[in-house]
Design a protein around this motif. Structure first.
Motif, short mmCIF file in Angstrom:
data_model
loop_
_atom_site.label_atom_id
_atom_site.label_comp_id
_atom_site.label_asym_id
_atom_site.label_seq_id
_atom_site.Cartn_x
_atom_site.Cartn_y
_atom_site.Cartn_z
N GLN A 263 0.28 -1.19 -0.20
CA GLN A 263 0.20 -0.24 -0.30
C GLN A 263 0.53 0.98 -0.42
OE1 GLN A 263 -3.79 0.26 2.38
NE2 GLN A 263 -2.82 -2.06 3.36
N ALA A 264 1.84 1.24 0.16
CA ALA A 264 2.98 2.22 1.04
C ALA A 264 3.10 2.19 -0.63
CB ALA A 264 4.33 2.11 2.30
N ALA A 265 3.66 1.86 -1.37
CA ALA A 265 4.29 1.37 -3.12
C ALA A 265 3.12 2.32 -3.79
CB ALA A 265 4.95 0.42 -3.33
N ILE A 266 2.23 1.91 -3.44
CA ILE A 266 1.87 2.63 -4.56
C ILE A 266 0.90 4.51 -3.66
CG2 ILE A 266 -1.33 2.67 -4.56
CD1 ILE A 266 -1.32 -0.29 -3.84
N ALA A 267 1.21 4.35 -2.84
CA ALA A 267 1.03 6.19 -2.21
C ALA A 267 2.44 6.24 -2.48
CB ALA A 267 1.20 5.47 -0.53
N ALA A 268 2.95 6.04 -2.45
CA ALA A 268 4.92 6.31 -3.08
C ALA A 268 4.43 7.28 -5.04
CB ALA A 268 5.87 5.56 -2.66
N ILE A 284 1.57 1.44 -10.83
CA ILE A 284 0.06 1.20 -9.53
C ILE A 284 -0.49 -0.14 -9.94
CG2 ILE A 284 -1.52 1.88 -8.86
CD1 ILE A 284 -0.44 4.87 -9.16
N VAL A 285 -1.19 -0.81 -10.93
CA VAL A 285 -1.55 -1.57 -11.24
C VAL A 285 -1.30 -2.84 -10.65
CG1 VAL A 285 -3.09 -3.34 -12.90
CG2 VAL A 285 -3.42 -1.05 -12.66
N GLU A 286 0.02 -3.08 -11.07
CA GLU A 286 0.91 -4.55 -10.79
C GLU A 286 1.55 -4.23 -9.22
OE1 GLU A 286 4.60 -3.49 -12.55
OE2 GLU A 286 4.14 -3.79 -14.61
N TRP A 287 1.18 -3.04 -8.73
CA TRP A 287 1.16 -3.19 -6.86
C TRP A 287 -0.28 -3.64 -6.11
CZ3 TRP A 287 4.63 -3.66 -4.02
CH2 TRP A 287 6.04 -2.92 -4.40
N TYR A 288 -1.42 -2.85 -7.21
CA TYR A 288 -2.02 -3.92 -6.73
C TYR A 288 -2.31 -5.51 -6.56
CZ TYR A 288 -5.11 0.81 -5.26
OH TYR A 288 -5.26 1.50 -4.15
N ASP A 289 -2.10 -5.79 -7.47
CA ASP A 289 -1.37 -7.08 -7.64
C ASP A 289 -1.32 -7.72 -6.73
OD1 ASP A 289 -3.07 -6.91 -10.46
OD2 ASP A 289 -1.86 -7.28 -11.80
N THR A 295 -3.66 -10.26 -0.08
CA THR A 295 -4.90 -10.23 1.25
C THR A 295 -5.71 -10.87 0.12
OG1 THR A 295 -5.47 -7.70 0.24
CG2 THR A 295 -3.72 -7.72 2.25
N ASP A 296 -6.16 -11.11 -0.37
CA ASP A 296 -7.59 -11.21 -1.42
C ASP A 296 -8.76 -10.12 -0.96
OD1 ASP A 296 -8.76 -12.18 -3.10
OD2 ASP A 296 -9.64 -14.15 -1.57
N SER A 297 -8.15 -8.81 -0.33
CA SER A 297 -8.78 -8.26 0.23
C SER A 297 -10.19 -7.55 -1.02
CB SER A 297 -8.47 -6.47 0.98
OG SER A 297 -9.27 -5.67 0.72
N PRO A 298 -11.65 -7.61 -0.88
CA PRO A 298 -12.32 -6.91 -1.48
C PRO A 298 -12.14 -5.33 -1.80
CG PRO A 298 -13.64 -7.44 0.27
CD PRO A 298 -12.56 -8.12 0.39
N VAL A 299 -11.74 -4.57 -1.07
CA VAL A 299 -11.31 -3.27 -0.87
C VAL A 299 -9.87 -3.04 -1.80
CG1 VAL A 299 -9.90 -1.14 0.06
CG2 VAL A 299 -12.03 -2.54 1.59
N ALA A 300 -9.38 -3.88 -1.61
CA ALA A 300 -7.98 -3.32 -2.51
C ALA A 300 -8.70 -4.24 -4.28
CB ALA A 300 -6.98 -4.87 -2.58
N ARG A 301 -8.74 -4.91 -4.53
CA ARG A 301 -9.64 -5.19 -6.10
C ARG A 301 -10.71 -4.24 -6.04
NH1 ARG A 301 -9.68 -10.89 -7.26
NH2 ARG A 301 -9.07 -11.76 -5.68
N LEU A 302 -11.73 -3.01 -5.90
CA LEU A 302 -12.23 -2.42 -5.46
C LEU A 302 -11.30 -1.05 -6.34
CD1 LEU A 302 -14.83 -1.08 -5.74
CD2 LEU A 302 -14.78 -0.41 -3.97
N ASN A 303 -10.37 -0.87 -5.46
CA ASN A 303 -9.79 0.14 -6.35
C ASN A 303 -8.35 0.08 -6.48
OD1 ASN A 303 -9.78 1.77 -3.88
ND2 ASN A 303 -8.66 1.01 -2.08
#
Length: 381
Positions: A263-268, A284-289, A295-303
């Motif tokens: 998450q910090a890498a995305i913010a950076a 950013i997409v690569e970091w979200y992957d 985490t398999d977080s639904p919030v992460a998938r939404l973002n």
């Protein structure tokens, strides 16, 4: 009486009672009773040493409650004349109390919920929203956690991961509301990172610093929200950004990636872009992957769907969004944004209005309402 000061002192006073032998739930109740007396005030005005006064009053209230329950609990309560702390004594027990609340007898989810309520100062509703569950469900979870630890001596601290989760949620609430709460979360995370050397503690600290750097640009003088793309990046705190990046790079160099580092890498990457148009959305997409993998977080998938929409176009973003649960918070707002970018203002306006009705905060509701009104005005014109 300064209520902000009282809230700051609350974790320390609870910690004193716990170390004297009070179980956590009873200590919390006693401190709350003492706070009520402090707010009411007395004829002589506020005490000179507020911390010492709170400890004395809370301890007496705990002893009174313990005496009343002696027969049921089958134990004797020792009444001791404890010396008061020295005036001006500056002992911060807050981080220790976070660890004690993350007790091994609790599941991580229950420990987080209990600590957020008792030490973090969040309401049951705020905690429920963070966990995406009904308020009644969270209230039951907190009550069960209190019952579980009601007869437990808090001498076995919990693990770092649970404390990190608590600090993360406290910061998120503070970041969207009370600035003091966010600053307190950063202060405690600094302590945790320094004491443990844990790479995820460093990742969380970096994430907090990078987000906090944008605080002054997030709202207008009237309190209305400013989206990331519209923010005046000249208002961002470059000192905090530089510190956050340095902390993150040191953590990533240890090659033990965790969710907070991702998450910090995305913010950076957002902080590194001089303008919104220069944002490296592909990376950013690569970091979200990576974050979804961790985490398999639904919030992460939404973002991630938003990021895909920026990197590969709105149609790709809508396709990524289509596989997610429509009941996910902010799902409708994301759909509205992507439909607008895809050239469908009619659908976008309808979805913005729908999203406004379920917005979790008043500023967010007003922002979404204005987006719907803007598109409707354009359609009428």
């Amino acid at each position: 009486m300064d209520e902000a000061l009282l809230r700051t002192l609350t974790p320390t006073v609870i910690g004193v009672l716990v170390r004297r032998g009070a179980d956590f739930a009873a200590a919390e109740d006693a401190v709350q009773d003492a706070l009520v007396e402090a707010v009411r005030g007395g004829p002589d005005g506020p005490p000179r040493d507020l911390k010492a006064w709170l400890v004395t009053v809370a301890w007496r209230k705990f002893l009174d409650a313990a005496r009343a329950e002696t027969s049921r609990r089958h134990r004797e309560v020792r009444v001791e004349a404890e010396p008061l702390p020295e005036p001006g004594e500056a002992v911060d027990d807050t981080l220790q109390l976070y660890f004690l609340c993350a007790h091994p007898s609790l599941t991580p989810a229950s420990a987080v919920a209990l600590t957020l309520r008792a030490v973090g100062g969040l309401t049951t509703r705020q905690i429920a929203q963070a966990y995406l569950v009904p308020e009644a469900t969270m209230a039951q979870r907190i009550s069960r956690a209190k019952r579980t630890v009601s007869d437990v001596r808090f001498n076995q601290p919990g693990d770092v991961a649970t404390v990190l989760r608590v600090l993360y949620l406290v910061f998120n609430e503070g970041y969207s509301g009370d600035v003091d709460l966010a600053a307190e979360a950063i202060r405690l995370t600094r302590q945790l990172a320094a004491k443990t050397g844990h790479e995820e503690a460093a990742g969380l600290l970096a994430l907090m610093l990078l987000h906090h750097a944008r605080r002054s640009a997030r709202t207008r003088p009237d309190g209305s929200l400013v989206t990331l793309a519209e923010q005046d990046r000249g208002l961002w705190d470059t000192r905090l950004i530089a510190e956050g990046v340095d902390v993150l790079q040191a953590a990533l160099a240890r090659d033990r990636l965790g969710e907070f580092q991702a998450q910090a890498a995305i913010a950076a990457l957002h902080a590194d872009a001089y303008t919104a148009e220069e944002t490296d959305w592909v990376q950013i997409v690569e970091w979200y992957d990576e974050l979804v993998r961790l985490t398999d977080s639904p919030v992460a998938r939404l973002n991630r769907a938003v990021a895909v929409g920026e990197a590969d176009g709105p149609r790709a973003g809508l396709a990524a969004l289509a596989v997610l649960d429509p009941g996910l918070p902010r799902h409708t707002a994301v759909a509205a944004y992507l439909h607008e970018r895809d050239g469908d203002p009619v659908t976008a306006a309808r979805l913005y209005a729908e999203a406004a009705r379920s917005a979790p905060s008043l500023p967010e509701r007003d922002h979404l309402t204005k987006q719907a009104a803007r598109l409707n005005a354009r359609l009428r014109g």
